[in-house]
Design a protein around this motif. Structure first.
Motif, mmCIF file in Angstrom:
data_model
loop_
_atom_site.group_PDB
_atom_site.id
_atom_site.type_symbol
_atom_site.label_atom_id
_atom_site.label_comp_id
_atom_site.label_asym_id
_atom_site.label_seq_id
_atom_site.Cartn_x
_atom_site.Cartn_y
_atom_site.Cartn_z
ATOM 1 N N VAL A 132 0.855 -1.183 0.000
ATOM 2 C CA VAL A 132 0.000 0.000 0.000
ATOM 3 C C VAL A 132 0.896 1.239 0.000
ATOM 4 C CG1 VAL A 132 -1.738 1.313 1.261
ATOM 5 C CG2 VAL A 132 -1.856 -1.180 1.220
ATOM 6 N N CYS A 133 0.670 2.150 -0.926
ATOM 7 C CA CYS A 133 1.446 3.387 -1.030
ATOM 8 C C CYS A 133 0.513 4.584 -0.876
ATOM 9 C CB CYS A 133 2.179 3.478 -2.369
ATOM 10 S SG CYS A 133 3.353 2.151 -2.664
ATOM 11 N N ILE A 134 0.891 5.517 -0.021
ATOM 12 C CA ILE A 134 0.111 6.739 0.200
ATOM 13 C C ILE A 134 1.022 7.935 -0.079
ATOM 14 C CG2 ILE A 134 -1.122 8.139 1.895
ATOM 15 C CD1 ILE A 134 -1.927 5.565 3.281
ATOM 16 N N PHE A 135 0.587 8.776 -1.006
ATOM 17 C CA PHE A 135 1.395 9.942 -1.388
ATOM 18 C C PHE A 135 0.560 11.214 -1.251
ATOM 19 C CE2 PHE A 135 2.679 13.099 -4.553
ATOM 20 C CZ PHE A 135 4.004 13.289 -4.200
ATOM 21 N N ARG A 136 1.160 12.256 -0.659
ATOM 22 C CA ARG A 136 0.497 13.551 -0.519
ATOM 23 C C ARG A 136 1.504 14.676 -0.790
ATOM 24 N NH1 ARG A 136 -2.950 10.382 -0.219
ATOM 25 N NH2 ARG A 136 -4.712 10.207 1.215
ATOM 26 N N TRP A 137 0.989 15.762 -1.358
ATOM 27 C CA TRP A 137 1.769 16.989 -1.507
ATOM 28 C C TRP A 137 1.558 17.857 -0.280
ATOM 29 C CZ3 TRP A 137 5.472 17.448 -4.930
ATOM 30 C CH2 TRP A 137 5.382 16.792 -6.162
ATOM 31 N N GLY A 138 2.655 18.346 0.315
ATOM 32 C CA GLY A 138 2.577 19.239 1.464
ATOM 33 C C GLY A 138 3.037 20.644 1.094
ATOM 34 N N PHE A 139 3.382 21.432 2.096
ATOM 35 C CA PHE A 139 3.916 22.768 1.857
ATOM 36 C C PHE A 139 5.372 22.673 1.402
ATOM 37 C CE2 PHE A 139 0.364 23.680 4.693
ATOM 38 C CZ PHE A 139 -0.191 24.801 4.079
ATOM 39 N N LEU A 148 4.268 7.358 2.090
ATOM 40 C CA LEU A 148 4.213 6.274 3.071
ATOM 41 C C LEU A 148 3.998 4.953 2.338
ATOM 42 C CD1 LEU A 148 1.847 7.931 5.712
ATOM 43 C CD2 LEU A 148 4.348 7.937 5.696
ATOM 44 N N ARG A 149 4.652 3.919 2.835
ATOM 45 C CA ARG A 149 4.545 2.605 2.204
ATOM 46 C C ARG A 149 4.379 1.540 3.289
ATOM 47 N NH1 ARG A 149 8.500 0.514 -2.632
ATOM 48 N NH2 ARG A 149 7.602 -1.564 -2.900
ATOM 49 N N PHE A 150 3.371 0.684 3.106
ATOM 50 C CA PHE A 150 3.072 -0.351 4.087
ATOM 51 C C PHE A 150 2.897 -1.692 3.382
ATOM 52 C CE2 PHE A 150 0.985 3.622 5.359
ATOM 53 C CZ PHE A 150 1.660 3.901 6.536
ATOM 54 N N LEU A 151 3.108 -2.748 4.159
ATOM 55 C CA LEU A 151 2.786 -4.087 3.675
ATOM 56 C C LEU A 151 1.298 -4.348 3.915
ATOM 57 C CD1 LEU A 151 5.834 -6.149 4.992
ATOM 58 C CD2 LEU A 151 5.416 -5.346 2.655
ATOM 59 N N MET A 152 0.638 -4.901 2.934
ATOM 60 C CA MET A 152 -0.798 -5.118 3.054
ATOM 61 C C MET A 152 -1.139 -6.093 4.182
ATOM 62 S SD MET A 152 -3.396 -5.834 -0.116
ATOM 63 C CE MET A 152 -2.836 -4.321 -0.890
ATOM 64 N N ILE A 176 -2.866 0.286 10.955
ATOM 65 C CA ILE A 176 -1.644 -0.442 10.606
ATOM 66 C C ILE A 176 -1.032 -1.039 11.866
ATOM 67 C CG2 ILE A 176 0.585 -0.325 9.444
ATOM 68 C CD1 ILE A 176 -1.735 0.343 7.623
ATOM 69 N N ARG A 177 -0.671 -2.281 11.804
ATOM 70 C CA ARG A 177 -0.083 -2.958 12.953
ATOM 71 C C ARG A 177 1.247 -2.302 13.344
ATOM 72 N NH1 ARG A 177 0.087 -7.473 10.941
ATOM 73 N NH2 ARG A 177 -1.817 -8.385 11.818
ATOM 74 N N GLY A 178 1.326 -1.835 14.596
ATOM 75 C CA GLY A 178 2.546 -1.242 15.108
ATOM 76 C C GLY A 178 2.762 0.221 14.736
ATOM 77 N N GLN A 179 1.884 0.806 13.902
ATOM 78 C CA GLN A 179 2.061 2.194 13.471
ATOM 79 C C GLN A 179 0.830 3.058 13.682
ATOM 80 O OE1 GLN A 179 4.358 2.878 9.894
ATOM 81 N NE2 GLN A 179 4.744 0.685 9.679
#
Length: 214
Positions: A132-139, A148-152, A176-179
């Motif tokens: 699983v990949c999560i991408f965001r634009w910030g300031f 962010l990258r996680f194992l499914m 997410i387990r542990g996060q």
């Protein structure tokens, strides 16, 4: 994110709801692209119609307050002719100018978030690779790109957080387990109960995880 020929084909057919020949589906409401093993959810970010409207309203409203406040100082020569207005004239001008300057700062902040499209990005769920990949634009800065990258297999559940009241809030999280919990929706999206329940159900089914409601 690698752009494959299939992805390009989907984008070229953006105004279609589904492409049955390739077993893909494009949902225009939530801006998502799906296949049998991949789900990509595109996040709009700050470039929304409501933000544009508020930025325009605050900008022109603040200019109006500032012009009215400034004009009070330009008319100080009239005080000698109307001494009784001295008490009302200057205090109101200061207050109006203060509101005008404060409004310009807020509108400038909104225009900056719109220009940088803060909060936009995508969520990519790949069952084939189990990632699983999560991408965001910030300031602007070293944290401009948030990735962010996680194992499914570490995803425990899809969580819906509901807070009722005057400012009702419904947010979708991924546990997410542990996060801890990772938010998948913005606090200002204002999704209806049916929309967020449907989205949570579809995502939980795709990831093969349970749904929790808080």
């Amino acid at each position: 994110m690698r752009v494959t020929s299939e992805t390009k084909k989907v984008k070229s057919n953006f105004f279609g709801y589904s492409l049955n020949s390739n077993k893909m589906q494009l949902d225009l409401v939530c801006m998502s692209w799906r296949s049998e093993s991949i789900w990509i959810e595109f996040i709009v970010g700050s470039r929304k119609t409501s933000n544009f409207c508020w930025a325009f309203i605050l900008f022109f409203g603040s200019l109006g307050f500032l012009l009215v406040g400034t004009s009070s100082y330009l008319g100080r020569n009239l005080i000698s002719l109307f001494p009784s207005q001295q008490i009302v004239f200057f205090p109101q001008g200061i207050v109006m100018s203060f509101y005008g300057i404060a409004g310009l700062f807020i509108s400038s902040y909104l225009w900056c978030t719109i220009f940088w499209n803060v909060g936009s990005g995508y969520d990519r769920f790949d069952r084939k690779e189990g990632i699983v990949c999560i991408f965001r634009w910030g300031f602007p800065g070293k944290n401009r790109r948030i990735f962010l990258r996680f194992l499914m297999k570490d995803i425990q559940s899809i969580r819906i957080e509901v807070k009722e009241g005057i400012y009702a809030r419904r947010i979708l999280y991924m546990e997410i387990r542990g996060q801890g919990a990772v938010p998948l929706t913005r606090t200002d999206e204002n999704l209806t109960p049916h929309e967020i329940e449907q989205k949570a159900a579809e995502l939980a089914y795709f990831l093969r995880v349970p749904i929790e409601v808080f």
